[in-house]
Design a protein around this motif. Structure first.
Motif, PDB file in Angstrom:
ATOM      1  N   SER A   9     -11.762   3.651  -3.747  1.00 34.30           N
ATOM      2  CA  SER A   9     -11.953   2.854  -2.412  1.00 34.30           C
ATOM      3  C   SER A   9     -10.597   2.453  -1.854  1.00 34.30           C
ATOM      4  O   SER A   9     -10.323   2.645  -0.569  1.00 34.30           O
ATOM      5  CB  SER A   9     -12.611   1.575  -2.801  1.00 34.30           C
ATOM      6  OG  SER A   9     -14.217   2.072  -3.107  1.00 34.30           O
ATOM      7  N   ILE A  10      -9.811   1.934  -2.825  1.00 29.59           N
ATOM      8  CA  ILE A  10      -8.292   1.620  -2.569  1.00 29.59           C
ATOM      9  C   ILE A  10      -7.608   2.901  -1.852  1.00 29.59           C
ATOM     10  O   ILE A  10      -7.036   2.928  -0.786  1.00 29.59           O
ATOM     11  CB  ILE A  10      -7.587   1.099  -3.551  1.00 29.59           C
ATOM     12  CG1 ILE A  10      -8.198  -0.273  -3.969  1.00 29.59           C
ATOM     13  CG2 ILE A  10      -5.905   1.026  -3.162  1.00 29.59           C
ATOM     14  CD1 ILE A  10      -7.578  -1.439  -3.027  1.00 29.59           C
ATOM     15  N   GLY A  11      -7.889   3.931  -2.544  1.00 29.52           N
ATOM     16  CA  GLY A  11      -7.192   5.359  -2.116  1.00 29.52           C
ATOM     17  C   GLY A  11      -7.569   5.738  -0.500  1.00 29.52           C
ATOM     18  O   GLY A  11      -7.080   6.143   0.119  1.00 29.52           O
ATOM     19  N   GLY A  12      -9.224   5.508  -0.637  1.00 29.81           N
ATOM     20  CA  GLY A  12      -9.623   6.045   0.689  1.00 29.81           C
ATOM     21  C   GLY A  12      -9.352   5.075   2.089  1.00 29.81           C
ATOM     22  O   GLY A  12      -8.829   5.183   2.977  1.00 29.81           O
ATOM     23  N   TYR A  13      -9.018   3.680   1.608  1.00 29.40           N
ATOM     24  CA  TYR A  13      -8.569   2.947   2.724  1.00 29.40           C
ATOM     25  C   TYR A  13      -7.164   3.096   3.066  1.00 29.40           C
ATOM     26  O   TYR A  13      -6.743   3.208   4.361  1.00 29.40           O
ATOM     27  CB  TYR A  13      -8.673   1.407   2.058  1.00 29.40           C
ATOM     28  CG  TYR A  13      -8.135   0.559   2.900  1.00 29.40           C
ATOM     29  CD1 TYR A  13      -8.644  -0.312   3.829  1.00 29.40           C
ATOM     30  CD2 TYR A  13      -6.721  -0.250   2.716  1.00 29.40           C
ATOM     31  CE1 TYR A  13      -8.128  -1.160   4.862  1.00 29.40           C
ATOM     32  CE2 TYR A  13      -6.132  -1.193   3.476  1.00 29.40           C
ATOM     33  CZ  TYR A  13      -6.863  -1.494   4.436  1.00 29.40           C
ATOM     34  OH  TYR A  13      -6.382  -2.400   5.431  1.00 29.40           O
ATOM     35  N   LEU A  14      -6.322   3.504   1.984  1.00 29.39           N
ATOM     36  CA  LEU A  14      -4.751   3.792   2.350  1.00 29.39           C
ATOM     37  C   LEU A  14      -4.854   5.267   3.339  1.00 29.39           C
ATOM     38  O   LEU A  14      -4.213   5.181   4.148  1.00 29.39           O
ATOM     39  CB  LEU A  14      -4.045   3.800   1.108  1.00 29.39           C
ATOM     40  CG  LEU A  14      -3.746   2.343   0.570  1.00 29.39           C
ATOM     41  CD1 LEU A  14      -3.132   2.678  -0.820  1.00 29.39           C
ATOM     42  CD2 LEU A  14      -3.312   1.401   1.412  1.00 29.39           C
ATOM     43  N   ILE A  15      -5.687   6.062   2.830  1.00 28.94           N
ATOM     44  CA  ILE A  15      -5.569   7.183   3.583  1.00 28.94           C
ATOM     45  C   ILE A  15      -6.082   7.095   4.976  1.00 28.94           C
ATOM     46  O   ILE A  15      -5.633   7.796   6.070  1.00 28.94           O
ATOM     47  CB  ILE A  15      -6.435   8.324   2.894  1.00 28.94           C
ATOM     48  CG1 ILE A  15      -5.817   8.769   1.599  1.00 28.94           C
ATOM     49  CG2 ILE A  15      -6.956   9.689   3.866  1.00 28.94           C
ATOM     50  CD1 ILE A  15      -6.793   9.765   0.682  1.00 28.94           C
ATOM     51  N   GLY A  71     -10.343   1.976   6.511  1.00 30.52           N
ATOM     52  CA  GLY A  71      -8.984   2.002   6.780  1.00 30.52           C
ATOM     53  C   GLY A  71      -8.363   2.310   8.149  1.00 30.52           C
ATOM     54  O   GLY A  71      -7.501   2.025   8.750  1.00 30.52           O
ATOM     55  N   LEU A  72      -9.415   3.465   8.620  1.00 24.81           N
ATOM     56  CA  LEU A  72      -9.101   3.662  10.016  1.00 24.81           C
ATOM     57  C   LEU A  72      -9.007   2.527  10.923  1.00 24.81           C
ATOM     58  O   LEU A  72      -8.372   2.603  11.779  1.00 24.81           O
ATOM     59  CB  LEU A  72     -10.237   5.038  10.644  1.00 24.81           C
ATOM     60  CG  LEU A  72     -10.111   6.081  10.108  1.00 24.81           C
ATOM     61  CD1 LEU A  72     -11.221   7.064  10.422  1.00 24.81           C
ATOM     62  CD2 LEU A  72      -8.772   6.879  10.952  1.00 24.81           C
ATOM     63  N   ALA A  73      -9.741   1.692  10.543  1.00 23.02           N
ATOM     64  CA  ALA A  73     -10.100   0.700  11.466  1.00 23.02           C
ATOM     65  C   ALA A  73      -9.067  -0.651  11.386  1.00 23.02           C
ATOM     66  O   ALA A  73      -8.870  -1.244  12.509  1.00 23.02           O
ATOM     67  CB  ALA A  73     -11.436  -0.316  10.969  1.00 23.02           C
ATOM     68  N   SER A  83     -14.613   3.726   2.704  1.00 20.07           N
ATOM     69  CA  SER A  83     -13.147   3.150   2.410  1.00 20.07           C
ATOM     70  C   SER A  83     -12.057   3.804   3.775  1.00 20.07           C
ATOM     71  O   SER A  83     -11.446   3.170   4.137  1.00 20.07           O
ATOM     72  CB  SER A  83     -12.529   3.298   1.188  1.00 20.07           C
ATOM     73  OG  SER A  83     -13.428   2.670   0.450  1.00 20.07           O
ATOM     74  N   VAL A  84     -12.262   5.186   3.871  1.00 18.65           N
ATOM     75  CA  VAL A  84     -11.469   5.989   4.715  1.00 18.65           C
ATOM     76  C   VAL A  84     -11.965   5.312   6.181  1.00 18.65           C
ATOM     77  O   VAL A  84     -10.825   4.925   6.963  1.00 18.65           O
ATOM     78  CB  VAL A  84     -11.804   7.583   4.803  1.00 18.65           C
ATOM     79  CG1 VAL A  84     -11.283   8.059   5.965  1.00 18.65           C
ATOM     80  CG2 VAL A  84     -11.076   7.939   3.408  1.00 18.65           C
TER      81      VAL A  84
END
Length: 196
Positions: A156-162, A25-27, A21-22
């Motif tokens: 997953s939500i947290g990793g995406y936001l980070i 999120g970077l993408a 997810s990180v």
């Protein structure tokens, strides 16, 4: 097995979802190209990704429980290889595209259902054997599956936001970093499954 033990197991299982997810999120962070700056907002597709990751992380132990030790042993033997293959394929594709990028094609920010399903399977297949731990305590099965699914969703939500924040702040090459992360996760799953 108490609730705290189940939560700790759920956190361990959610780490792969978090890392993937990180990279996603970077993408979706700000993309700066000559004459263009595009900053995507929070994508509803990130919620779909988190839901799929949660469903698969929760569903795999459920399958492992009902399959019992016979099939769980079989899947635990081959799941590291399957996860490695899927993650190296997707990660390698992302790394390739980081050097051959055109304006219309970026796999790191690919939130297609096919890609998300592949990632959900790859990050959750090692959770299949976890279902066996519920065989002696069947009364904890549904609570355990629910906790595992919820923790994976939240991570997953947290990793995406980070990842989104880090990519915006530091302007990182999302395809390259995301691809490397996916390959490293695949290697980690393989090493844990084969050597530990």
């Amino acid at each position: 097995m108490d609730i705290l033990s189940i939560i700790l197991i759920a956190i361990g299982l959610a780490m792969d979802c978090f890392a993937v997810s990180v990279s996603k999120g970077l993408a979706t962070s700000c993309v700066v190209r000559p004459g263009e700056q595009h900053c995507a907002r929070f994508s509803p597709k990130a919620v779909l990704m988190a839901v799929l990751f949660g469903l698969f992380q929760g569903g795999m132990p459920l399958i492992g429980y009902f399959a019992g030790t016979l099939f769980a042993d079989f899947f635990s033997k081959f799941s590291p290889w399957i996860a490695l293959g899927l993650l190296v394929f997707i990660g390698g594709k992302m790394i390739y595209e980081s050097y051959h990028e055109d304006e219309d094609h970026h796999s790191a920010d690919d939130f297609s259902l096919k890609t998300l399903l592949l990632l959900a399977v790859a990050t959750s297949i090692d959770a299949l054997a976890t279902g066996v731990i519920f065989i002696p305590v069947p009364e904890r099965l549904w609570v355990g599956v629910g906790i595992i699914a919820l923790v994976s969703f939240l991570f997953s939500i947290g990793g995406y936001l980070i990842g989104k924040y880090a990519g915006t702040k530091f302007r990182l090459n999302a395809n390259l970093i995301g691809g490397i992360i996916l390959i490293l996760i695949g290697i980690k799953i393989w090493v844990e499954g084969v050597w530990m």
